[in-house]
Design an enzyme around this catalytic site. Structure first.
Site, mmCIF file in Angstrom:
data_model
loop_
_atom_site.group_PDB
_atom_site.id
_atom_site.type_symbol
_atom_site.label_atom_id
_atom_site.label_comp_id
_atom_site.label_asym_id
_atom_site.label_seq_id
_atom_site.Cartn_x
_atom_site.Cartn_y
_atom_site.Cartn_z
ATOM 1 C CG ASP A 13 1.533 -5.938 0.794
ATOM 2 O OD1 ASP A 13 2.384 -6.773 1.157
ATOM 3 O OD2 ASP A 13 1.761 -4.718 0.692
ATOM 4 C CE LYS A 16 2.760 -12.336 -2.070
ATOM 5 N NZ LYS A 16 2.145 -11.009 -1.992
ATOM 6 N N GLY A 40 6.460 -9.265 3.320
ATOM 7 C CA GLY A 40 5.890 -9.344 4.669
ATOM 8 C C GLY A 40 4.615 -10.156 4.529
ATOM 9 C CG HIS A 41 4.446 -13.426 2.713
ATOM 10 N ND1 HIS A 41 4.920 -14.450 1.930
ATOM 11 C CD2 HIS A 41 4.514 -12.307 1.945
ATOM 12 C CE1 HIS A 41 5.253 -13.962 0.744
ATOM 13 N NE2 HIS A 41 5.038 -12.665 0.733
ATOM 14 C CD GLN A 223 8.687 -9.206 -3.494
ATOM 15 O OE1 GLN A 223 9.282 -10.016 -4.167
ATOM 16 N NE2 GLN A 223 8.873 -9.089 -2.191
HETATM 17 P P1 GDP Z 1 0.997 -10.996 1.585
HETATM 18 O O1 GDP Z 1 2.221 -10.177 1.506
HETATM 19 O O2 GDP Z 1 0.401 -11.249 0.227
HETATM 20 O O3 GDP Z 1 1.146 -12.260 2.356
HETATM 21 O O4 GDP Z 1 -0.087 -10.112 2.363
HETATM 22 P P2 GDP Z 1 0.190 -9.192 3.680
HETATM 23 O O5 GDP Z 1 0.303 -10.073 4.843
HETATM 24 O O6 GDP Z 1 1.273 -8.219 3.432
HETATM 25 O O7 GDP Z 1 -1.135 -8.340 3.698
HETATM 26 C C1 GDP Z 1 -2.390 -8.924 3.778
HETATM 27 C C2 GDP Z 1 -3.088 -8.367 5.027
HETATM 28 O O8 GDP Z 1 -4.469 -8.662 4.966
HETATM 29 C C3 GDP Z 1 -2.595 -8.999 6.305
HETATM 30 O O9 GDP Z 1 -2.718 -8.059 7.339
HETATM 31 C C4 GDP Z 1 -3.568 -10.149 6.513
HETATM 32 O O10 GDP Z 1 -3.684 -10.547 7.873
HETATM 33 C C5 GDP Z 1 -4.838 -9.518 6.043
HETATM 34 N N1 GDP Z 1 -5.832 -10.442 5.449
HETATM 35 C C6 GDP Z 1 -5.635 -11.520 4.657
HETATM 36 N N2 GDP Z 1 -6.811 -12.005 4.237
HETATM 37 C C7 GDP Z 1 -7.774 -11.221 4.759
HETATM 38 C C8 GDP Z 1 -9.199 -11.177 4.648
HETATM 39 O O11 GDP Z 1 -9.832 -11.965 3.963
HETATM 40 N N3 GDP Z 1 -9.840 -10.189 5.338
HETATM 41 C C9 GDP Z 1 -9.173 -9.267 6.104
HETATM 42 N N4 GDP Z 1 -9.884 -8.344 6.720
HETATM 43 N N5 GDP Z 1 -7.836 -9.266 6.212
HETATM 44 C C10 GDP Z 1 -7.150 -10.223 5.533
HETATM 45 P P1 IMO Z 2 4.871 -9.026 -0.286
HETATM 46 O O1 IMO Z 2 5.572 -10.340 -0.575
HETATM 47 C C1 IMO Z 2 4.126 -4.911 -1.537
HETATM 48 C C2 IMO Z 2 7.428 -2.810 -3.489
HETATM 49 C C3 IMO Z 2 8.045 -1.645 -2.728
HETATM 50 C C4 IMO Z 2 8.537 -0.801 -3.881
HETATM 51 C C5 IMO Z 2 8.985 -1.820 -4.918
HETATM 52 C C6 IMO Z 2 10.474 -2.117 -4.882
HETATM 53 O O2 IMO Z 2 4.627 -8.758 1.127
HETATM 54 O O3 IMO Z 2 3.646 -8.922 -1.153
HETATM 55 P P2 IMO Z 2 12.132 -3.375 -3.228
HETATM 56 O O4 IMO Z 2 12.276 -3.302 -1.750
HETATM 57 O O5 IMO Z 2 11.764 -4.730 -3.746
HETATM 58 O O6 IMO Z 2 13.282 -2.776 -3.949
HETATM 59 O O7 IMO Z 2 10.881 -2.399 -3.549
HETATM 60 O O8 IMO Z 2 8.265 -3.017 -4.625
HETATM 61 N N1 IMO Z 2 7.402 -4.074 -2.727
HETATM 62 C C7 IMO Z 2 6.293 -4.603 -2.197
HETATM 63 N N2 IMO Z 2 5.038 -4.122 -2.135
HETATM 64 N N3 IMO Z 2 4.413 -6.131 -1.029
HETATM 65 C C8 IMO Z 2 5.659 -6.647 -1.111
HETATM 66 O O9 IMO Z 2 5.943 -7.912 -0.755
HETATM 67 C C9 IMO Z 2 6.687 -5.852 -1.667
HETATM 68 N N4 IMO Z 2 8.005 -6.023 -1.868
HETATM 69 C C10 IMO Z 2 8.430 -4.942 -2.526
HETATM 70 O O10 IMO Z 2 7.085 -1.007 -1.946
HETATM 71 O O11 IMO Z 2 7.454 -0.096 -4.448
HETATM 72 MG MG MG Z 3 3.002 -8.376 2.296
#
Ligand code: GDP
Ligand code: IMO
Ligand code: MG
Length: 416
Positions: A13, A16, A40-41, A223
């Site tokens: 999270d 990416k 979840g991207h 991840q």
């Molecule tokens: P990923 O899994 O690495 O793609 O990241 P996620 O989407 O799960 O979580 C990142 C969260 O931060 C999302 O809600 C994005 O919309 C938000 N986000 C990304 N970059 C920024 C930033 O620079 N500032 C803020 N406030 N939110 C951001």
């Molecule tokens: P993105 O790509 C954050 C964590 C879960 C759990 C562990 C194992 O959005 O960054 P799994 O479902 O893979 O068996 O869970 O890994 N986890 C993540 N945490 N972002 C993710 O993906 C994750 N995918 C799995 O919360 O601790």
């Molecule tokens: Mg994510």
């Protein structure tokens, strides 16, 4: 013939998806190489938010092909729903989507097993997203499961039922009251029919041909490095190699093709699920950052645990991945506090360490930096104290921070 790579350096999270979307137009192919719908991207494009679980984050770029590579564990039901949700937005997207015939299929019983295996761990739960990731990778390694290409073969149904009965027998060893719900299978079979209509390809050949013709590929990690099956805080990890080695095995590209490796990190840290988190901040400041950063899981909605920037973990991730440049995300979120602690070393009973070796008995050693309290980022400039924070991190990691993100939208991005 370069393959550039985007990897999360923390516990997932990091942002990416936003970075992939921001630079995707420079590439011919955006490719997922591991993980599955546990990811979840989030992409925010002109104020509209999209959360992608299986589709690569280049899907909104008309000139990019998007590949779900052989290293991915693919849930056809989630893919079907994800595509249907986006068709009203763009009805041509499946023309730009390619799926490896060697990707592993997630079956309904994988999700069932994930739940009962996790349940049986009681207080030692990993905190899995329950998307069937671990059982599907277990079966892949055990050489007994189905690949995407198998759906085109005449014995698919027969093999499916063999594996299903094996799973249901296996489920009996777990002390769980959960019952397998046959209802899940209807969606599964519908989605298998739909999957047959998509571009199912020998992606390792396809991608190497593109590279040989001079095409550019961006590999999108899911991840984070600290959730890697080998290098993360085992057993509190996911079931794939989230680090750079996973790109070669998950796409079939040679190591010599890999060029730039972007390491993505948040200006602080988060973690969802159980496991060690040395810099965790559980007090009011942690709650404030969770609220300001909207730190709730994009896949499960769970509140993310919050912590300070952890340089030993980042150093480790940069080392394992051969990171060539960094992207720092969510810098705007820290403007709600005056002072920002950064952990530079781990103190253990045996001494002071720059890298994580073991997570028992760690005391993080912090340096405090002045914040950029209530700075207004609307003019897309970097305040002096944020500049100092960036230089401090660059100096410790010996790598350039080439991109600073100051908001969730594609445009809230500063390149240095
Ligand atoms: P990923 O899994 O690495 O793609 O990241 P996620 O989407 O799960 O979580 C990142 C969260 O931060 C999302 O809600 C994005 O919309 C938000 N986000 C990304 N970059 C920024 C930033 O620079 N500032 C803020 N406030 N939110 C951001
Ligand atoms: P993105 O790509 C954050 C964590 C879960 C759990 C562990 C194992 O959005 O960054 P799994 O479902 O893979 O068996 O869970 O890994 N986890 C993540 N945490 N972002 C993710 O993906 C994750 N995918 C799995 O919360 O601790
Ligand atoms: Mg994510």
């Amino acid at each position: 013939m370069p393959v550039d790579v985007i990897l999360g350096l923390q516990w997932g999270d990091e942002g990416k998806g936003k970075l992939v979307d921001a630079i995707a137009s420079d590439y011919n192919v955006i490719a997922r190489f591991q993980g599955g719908a546990n990811a979840g991207h989030t992409l925010v494009i002109q104020g509209v938010k999209h959360v992608l679980h299986l589709l690569p984050s280049g899907i909104f770029h008309m000139n990019c092909k998007n590949l779900i590579g052989n290293g991915v564990v693919l849930d056809p039901v989630i893919l079907f729903k994800e595509i249907q949700n986006l068709l009203s937005y763009d009805n041509s997207l499946t023309q730009r989507l390619f799926i490896s015939k060697k990707a592993t299929l997630i079956l309904p019983t994988h999700k069932f097993l994930d739940k009962i295996q996790e349940d049986s761990k009681k207080e030692k739960k990993i905190g899995s997203t329950l998307k069937g990731i671990s059982p599907a990778y277990q079966d892949k390694i055990a050489r007994l499961t189905l690949k995407v290409g198998d759906i085109l073969k005449p014995n698919f149904h027969e093999k499916y039922h063999e594996i299903k009965s094996y799973h249901l027998n296996l489920s009996k060893i777990y002390p769980s009251d959960l019952q397998y719900d046959i209802e899940f299978e209807k969606d599964f079979w519908d989605s298998i029919e739909y999957l047959k209509s998509l571009n199912l390809i020998d992606s390792e050949i396809w991608i190497n041909e593109i590279l040989q013709k001079g095409g550019k590929v961006l590999a999108e990690g899911a991840q984070g490095s600290m959730l890697d099956i080998d290098f993360g805080s085992y057993p509190f990890v996911t079931s794939s190699n989230t680090t750079v080695g996973g790109v070669c095995t998950g796409l079939g590209v040679p190591p010599s093709a890999i060029h730039e490796v972007w390491g993505v990190f948040k200006a602080y840290c988060t973690r969802v699920g159980s496991g060690p988190f040395p810099t965790e901040e559980m007090g009011d400041i942690g709650n404030l950052l969770r609220e300001k950063g909207k730190e709730f899981g994009a896949t499960t909605g769970r509140p993310r645990r919050i912590g300070w920037l952890d340089i030993p973990a980042l150093r480790y991730a940069c080392m394992i991945n051969g990171v060539t440049q960094l992207a720092m995300m969510k810098s705007d979120v820290l403007q709600c506090i005056h002072n920002i602690p950064v952990c530079t070393f781990y103190q253990t009973p045996n001494g002071k360490y720059p890298l994580p070796t073991d997570y028992d008995n760690i005391t993080p050693l912090y340096e405090n930096l002045e914040g950029w309290y209530q700075y207004d980022f609307s003019n897309a400039s970097i305040p002096q104290n944020l500049s100092n924070y960036i230089l401090f991190i660059e100096n410790l990691l010996k790598l350039p921070i080439k991109m600073v993100s100051i908001g969730p939208d594609r445009n809230q991005t500063i390149y240095r």
